[in-house]
Design an enzyme around this catalytic site. Structure first.
Site, PDB file in Angstrom:
ATOM      1  N   LEU A 283       2.768 -23.772 -10.203  1.00 39.87           N
ATOM      2  CA  LEU A 283       1.451 -24.297 -10.545  1.00 39.87           C
ATOM      3  C   LEU A 283       0.671 -24.448  -9.244  1.00 39.87           C
ATOM      4  CD1 LEU A 283       2.277 -27.167 -13.101  1.00 39.87           C
ATOM      5  CD2 LEU A 283       1.521 -24.841 -13.621  1.00 39.87           C
ATOM      6  N   ASP A 284      -0.643 -24.220  -9.297  1.00 37.58           N
ATOM      7  CA  ASP A 284      -1.479 -24.452  -8.113  1.00 37.58           C
ATOM      8  C   ASP A 284      -1.328 -25.894  -7.655  1.00 37.58           C
ATOM      9  OD1 ASP A 284      -2.403 -21.869  -8.351  1.00 37.58           O
ATOM     10  OD2 ASP A 284      -4.240 -22.441  -9.404  1.00 37.58           O
ATOM     11  N   ARG A 285      -1.552 -26.124  -6.380  1.00 41.73           N
ATOM     12  CA  ARG A 285      -1.425 -27.470  -5.822  1.00 41.73           C
ATOM     13  C   ARG A 285      -2.190 -28.511  -6.631  1.00 41.73           C
ATOM     14  NH1 ARG A 285      -1.375 -29.939  -0.428  1.00 41.73           N
ATOM     15  NH2 ARG A 285      -1.521 -27.919   0.612  1.00 41.73           N
TER      16      ARG A 285
ATOM     17  N   THR B 185      -3.221 -28.407  -9.689  1.00 42.91           N
ATOM     18  CA  THR B 185      -2.946 -28.395 -11.123  1.00 42.91           C
ATOM     19  C   THR B 185      -1.758 -29.300 -11.425  1.00 42.91           C
ATOM     20  OG1 THR B 185      -3.742 -26.117 -11.337  1.00 42.91           O
ATOM     21  CG2 THR B 185      -2.343 -26.945 -13.105  1.00 42.91           C
TER      22      THR B 185
ATOM     23  N   ARG C 191      -8.621 -20.177 -13.531  1.00 42.78           N
ATOM     24  CA  ARG C 191      -9.750 -20.552 -12.683  1.00 42.78           C
ATOM     25  C   ARG C 191     -10.754 -19.399 -12.546  1.00 42.78           C
ATOM     26  NH1 ARG C 191      -6.564 -22.932  -7.574  1.00 42.78           N
ATOM     27  NH2 ARG C 191      -8.693 -23.300  -6.794  1.00 42.78           N
TER      28      ARG C 191
END
Length: 313
Positions: free
Chosen positions: A152-154, A156, A253
């Site tokens: 997961l993105d930082r 998120t 995104r």
């Protein structure tokens, strides 16, 4: 009444439970009104937080009619018996920055907080979900290891899954498309999304600045497909449920930017509003076939309260 058995009505008045001397470490509750398991348990044990109850579920301490249940939205019907086994409560503290929600001999599912990296990169070696969880399992046995399955993105938050052996990692990654049954996110975007539901398809590429962008030319990049549905909206924001058909880097995104509604807090992809001091993206549901048992495992989290607060009247 047998002297070894006590019974009483719970605060909700919906069920009656009993404990005898041999089983006093368990609570037995008869279901008298159809409900979902989490709602039922929070009403029966008002002193317990949702986090406490999720922990009981994750550690397989709840059973319904003698079947262990880990899903908080499991439906209950009248006449069933719910048993809570307090004796198995683990005294391990949850690692800071994440919450272990389900664990067996093969996999670990966590809820990651926004702001925490999934795994270290060449340029960022700070504490990550991977390093925190690795340290956690080594406390039990220094030989224990974990293996990342997806990221997961930082910024998120939400559900992530790790393997507890390289073999399980290989099994899951080899059959990822078939094994993963559902990955659902909730996202808050800028503005009012007019179309109630839709599908976004493009081919994603990365530029020299490491920013992903869409190409409409077929096969010009990695094909990305995103399905969305509007859950709530007002004149400032929209709350969407998003399901991934593919899992590309920054896919949600980029696709939100493509439809003219950037994710709140996402300056990298065009956002101008930062109402909650974090990215408005949360991995809410992960469902997959267990790599060993073949059974369907599904974990669903709550929509973050800071998301919902943006839609209060």
């Amino acid at each position: 009444m047998d002297k070894g058995v006590t019974s009483m009505h719970t605060p909700s008045g919906k069920a009656k439970f009993s404990m005898n001397k041999e089983k006093r470490k368990c609570t037995y509750i008869e279901v008298t009104t159809p409900s979902e398991l989490m709602k039922f348990l929070t009403e029966e044990f008002p002193a317990k937080s949702r986090k406490d109850i999720k922990s009981l579920l994750a550690h397989r301490q709840i059973s319904v009619d003698n079947e262990v249940i880990t899903q908080f939205n499991h439906p209950l019907i009248k006449g069933q018996q719910v048993v809570v086994n307090w004796a198995k409560v683990l005294i391990e503290e949850q690692p800071q920055g994440l919450n272990i929600v389900l664990e067996d001999d093969y996999i670990i599912i966590i809820e990651k907080q926004a702001g925490l990296l999934s795994i270290a990169t060449d340029t960022e070696r700070e504490q990550t979900a991977y390093s925190i969880l690795s340290e956690h399992v080594k406390k039990r046995d220094p030989k224990n290891k974990i293996f990342i399955l997806h990221r997961l993105d930082r910024e998120t938050s939400g559900v992530m899954m790790f393997a507890k052996s390289e073999k399980i990692q290989q099994i899951m990654q080899t059959s990822w498309k078939e094994a993963v049954l559902e990955r659902t996110y909730v996202v808050v975007v800028e503005g009012t999304v007019g179309k109630e539901q839709g599908t976004i398809t493009s081919w994603l590429k990365e530029n020299k600045a490491f920013i992903m962008y869409s190409s409409r030319t077929p096969n010009d990049g990695q094909k990305a497909i995103t399905h969305y549905k509007v859950l709530k909206k007002n004149k400032h924001y929209s709350l969407l449920e998003v399901k991934l058909e593919t899992g590309r880097k920054n896919q949600i995104r980029v696709h939100m930017k493509d439809i003219g509604h950037s994710v709140i807090g996402d300056k990298k992809y065009g956002a101008t509003k930062h109402p909650i001091a974090r990215l408005g993206l949360h991995a809410r549901v992960l469902a997959f076939k267990h790599p060993i048992t073949g059974e369907e495992v599904r974990y669903e989290t709550d929509i973050p309260q800071e998301f919902l607060n943006l839609f209060k009247q």
